[in-house]
Design an enzyme around this catalytic site. Sequence first.
Site, PDB file in Angstrom:
ATOM      1  N   ALA A  75       7.231  -3.019  -0.989  1.00 35.38           N
ATOM      2  CA  ALA A  75       6.105  -3.916  -1.252  1.00 35.38           C
ATOM      3  C   ALA A  75       6.402  -4.905  -2.369  1.00 35.38           C
ATOM      4  O   ALA A  75       5.886  -6.026  -2.353  1.00 35.38           O
ATOM      5  CB  ALA A  75       4.856  -3.112  -1.596  1.00 35.38           C
ATOM      6  N   THR A  76       7.222  -4.525  -3.336  1.00 36.01           N
ATOM      7  CA  THR A  76       7.550  -5.471  -4.410  1.00 36.01           C
ATOM      8  C   THR A  76       8.247  -6.697  -3.841  1.00 36.01           C
ATOM      9  O   THR A  76       7.897  -7.842  -4.169  1.00 36.01           O
ATOM     10  CB  THR A  76       8.422  -4.801  -5.481  1.00 36.01           C
ATOM     11  OG1 THR A  76       7.633  -3.851  -6.197  1.00 36.01           O
ATOM     12  CG2 THR A  76       8.971  -5.824  -6.470  1.00 36.01           C
ATOM     13  N   ASN A 156      -3.857   0.390  -7.427  1.00 31.34           N
ATOM     14  CA  ASN A 156      -2.929   1.509  -7.558  1.00 31.34           C
ATOM     15  C   ASN A 156      -3.259   2.458  -8.701  1.00 31.34           C
ATOM     16  O   ASN A 156      -2.728   3.565  -8.762  1.00 31.34           O
ATOM     17  CB  ASN A 156      -1.498   0.986  -7.730  1.00 31.34           C
ATOM     18  CG  ASN A 156      -1.356   0.051  -8.911  1.00 31.34           C
ATOM     19  OD1 ASN A 156      -2.143  -0.873  -9.086  1.00 31.34           O
ATOM     20  ND2 ASN A 156      -0.346   0.265  -9.730  1.00 31.34           N
ATOM     21  N   GLN A 184      -1.171   0.365  -1.244  1.00 33.49           N
ATOM     22  CA  GLN A 184      -1.954   1.571  -1.478  1.00 33.49           C
ATOM     23  C   GLN A 184      -3.018   1.796  -0.404  1.00 33.49           C
ATOM     24  O   GLN A 184      -3.652   2.850  -0.378  1.00 33.49           O
ATOM     25  CB  GLN A 184      -2.629   1.496  -2.852  1.00 33.49           C
ATOM     26  CG  GLN A 184      -1.673   1.484  -4.028  1.00 33.49           C
ATOM     27  CD  GLN A 184      -1.063   2.838  -4.326  1.00 33.49           C
ATOM     28  OE1 GLN A 184      -1.502   3.863  -3.802  1.00 33.49           O
ATOM     29  NE2 GLN A 184      -0.036   2.852  -5.161  1.00 33.49           N
ATOM     30  N   HIS A 206       6.705   4.301   1.621  1.00 35.83           N
ATOM     31  CA  HIS A 206       6.669   5.535   0.844  1.00 35.83           C
ATOM     32  C   HIS A 206       5.296   5.867   0.273  1.00 35.83           C
ATOM     33  O   HIS A 206       5.118   6.931  -0.324  1.00 35.83           O
ATOM     34  CB  HIS A 206       7.727   5.501  -0.266  1.00 35.83           C
ATOM     35  CG  HIS A 206       7.362   4.711  -1.481  1.00 35.83           C
ATOM     36  ND1 HIS A 206       6.959   5.296  -2.661  1.00 35.83           N
ATOM     37  CD2 HIS A 206       7.346   3.375  -1.705  1.00 35.83           C
ATOM     38  CE1 HIS A 206       6.725   4.352  -3.555  1.00 35.83           C
ATOM     39  NE2 HIS A 206       6.951   3.179  -3.008  1.00 35.83           N
ATOM     40  N   THR A 244      21.312  -6.641   6.549  1.00 39.95           N
ATOM     41  CA  THR A 244      21.352  -5.644   7.620  1.00 39.95           C
ATOM     42  C   THR A 244      20.135  -4.730   7.534  1.00 39.95           C
ATOM     43  O   THR A 244      19.836  -4.176   6.472  1.00 39.95           O
ATOM     44  CB  THR A 244      22.631  -4.798   7.514  1.00 39.95           C
ATOM     45  OG1 THR A 244      23.764  -5.663   7.626  1.00 39.95           O
ATOM     46  CG2 THR A 244      22.683  -3.750   8.611  1.00 39.95           C
ATOM     47  N   CYS A 331       5.310   1.990 -11.924  1.00 43.11           N
ATOM     48  CA  CYS A 331       6.117   0.807 -12.193  1.00 43.11           C
ATOM     49  C   CYS A 331       6.011   0.357 -13.641  1.00 43.11           C
ATOM     50  O   CYS A 331       6.790  -0.470 -14.102  1.00 43.11           O
ATOM     51  CB  CYS A 331       5.704  -0.338 -11.271  1.00 43.11           C
ATOM     52  SG  CYS A 331       5.885   0.077  -9.536  1.00 43.11           S
TER      53      CYS A 331
END
Length: 391
Positions: A75-76, A156, A184, A206, A244, A331
Site C-alpha cells: 500500500a505504501t 490504522n 485497513q 498482509h 517482474t 510504520c
Amino acid sequence: MRPNRPIYLDHHATTPMDPRVLAAMRPWWEENFANPHSAEHAMGREAEAAVEQARAHVAALIGADPREIIFTSGATEANNLAIKGAARFAGTDGPRRIITLATEHKCVLESVRALAAEGFEPVILPVQPDGMLDLSVLEEALRTPTLLVSVMAVNNEIGVVQDLAAIGALVKSAGGAFHTDAAQASGRVALDVNAIQAGLLSLTAHKMYGPKGVGALYVRRRPRMRLAPLFSGGGQERGLRSGTLPAPLLVGFGEAARIAASEGVLDAGRVAGQRERFLAALSAEIPGLRLNGHPTARVAGNLNLAFPGGVDAQALMAAAPGLCVSTGSACSSAEIEPSYVLAALGIPELQARATLRLGFGRFTSPAEADQAAALLAAAWRQVVARSQAAE
C-alpha cells in the site's frame, strides 16, 4: 495460535497468513517457479494465467474490472503512485491543489508534502474529536479548484470508518479526483469503487491474511485516471509499475481477496464479538478506561484505549509480555513522540502516552479475548501500584 505463544492483538500492523492462502501459494514456489512474463513457454504462460486469476479476485473484492488493478509491492507504493503519479501526470495543466487529512498514514502525508517542492499546494484538513471528517469542511476546501483528494477508508490507529460515498460525491461534484487508502479496510468493510466514486484505491495483502510484500492500486478506466509511473523499466502493469511480478505472492493475494469476499461479513461479526467481549471484561476491571475515536463508526476489530491512572503505554506493554499489542502505527514505531493521529483528535499528550492500540482478527478466540483482558488488567494494576510507590 501455537501453545505458549503470546496472544496476538496487533492485526492493524499485520495479520497472520490464512492457511488456505499459504496452501495456494506453495505450488508457485515449488512446482512452477516460472516468470509470469515468460510467455514463450508453457510454465511461463501458466504462471501468467495464475497472476491474472489473482487480479480478477482482487478486482472482484472492490467491484472493479481486472484491467483496473495494478500490482505493487504494497500500500505504501500504491499510495505514492496514486498521489505523485496523478500530480505529475497533470503537471501544470489545471488545478495543483491536493487535499488530505491530518490523520492519514505517513506515506500519504509525506507524499502530499513532497509535492509542494514541485509546485503543488498541499492542504491538510483537520478531523473532529472523534476522528471523523466534517464534510462541510471538505466542501468548503473544494470551493478552490482541486486536483486530488486522498482520504483513508479506515484509520490504522483509531479504526474509524470514513463516509467514503459522501466524500466521493463531494469530490466528483467539485471536478476533482478521489483516492482512498483502503489498506485497513479491504476484507474488513465492504468496498465498491463505483459506489464511492473512487478514481484510485490502494490495497495491501498482509492486512487481509495474505502475504507481505504485495499490494495493488485500482486505477479507474472510465473516466480514465492518468498517472505518471514512479520509476522506469520494462513496462509491466500497463507501463505504470515496471518489474517482474512475484507470482506466488500474487496468488496468495488473490486467494486472500477471494476468502475476504466470501467470508468478510461473517468475519466482521465474529471479530466484533471478541472485541466487545474483551472490552466489557477490561472495563469492569479498569474504571475510567477511555475509547479514542468514534464509538460506532469503527472497524470491527479495533480498540484504541487510553488507560487511567497516569500510566505509560510502554510500561503497560512491558508488564504484559504475554500480549502482542502496540501504541500506534507500526510504520511510526521508531518515533518517541505521541501519536500524531491522537494529537489531531485533540487528545492531551499524557492521555496519548497512556494509549494502546488493539486489533482483533479472524483467528482470535473467545478464550484469548478473556485471557488478554485479564493480563492487561493485571498489568495496569501493577504499573499503577509501582507508580504510586515511587511517589
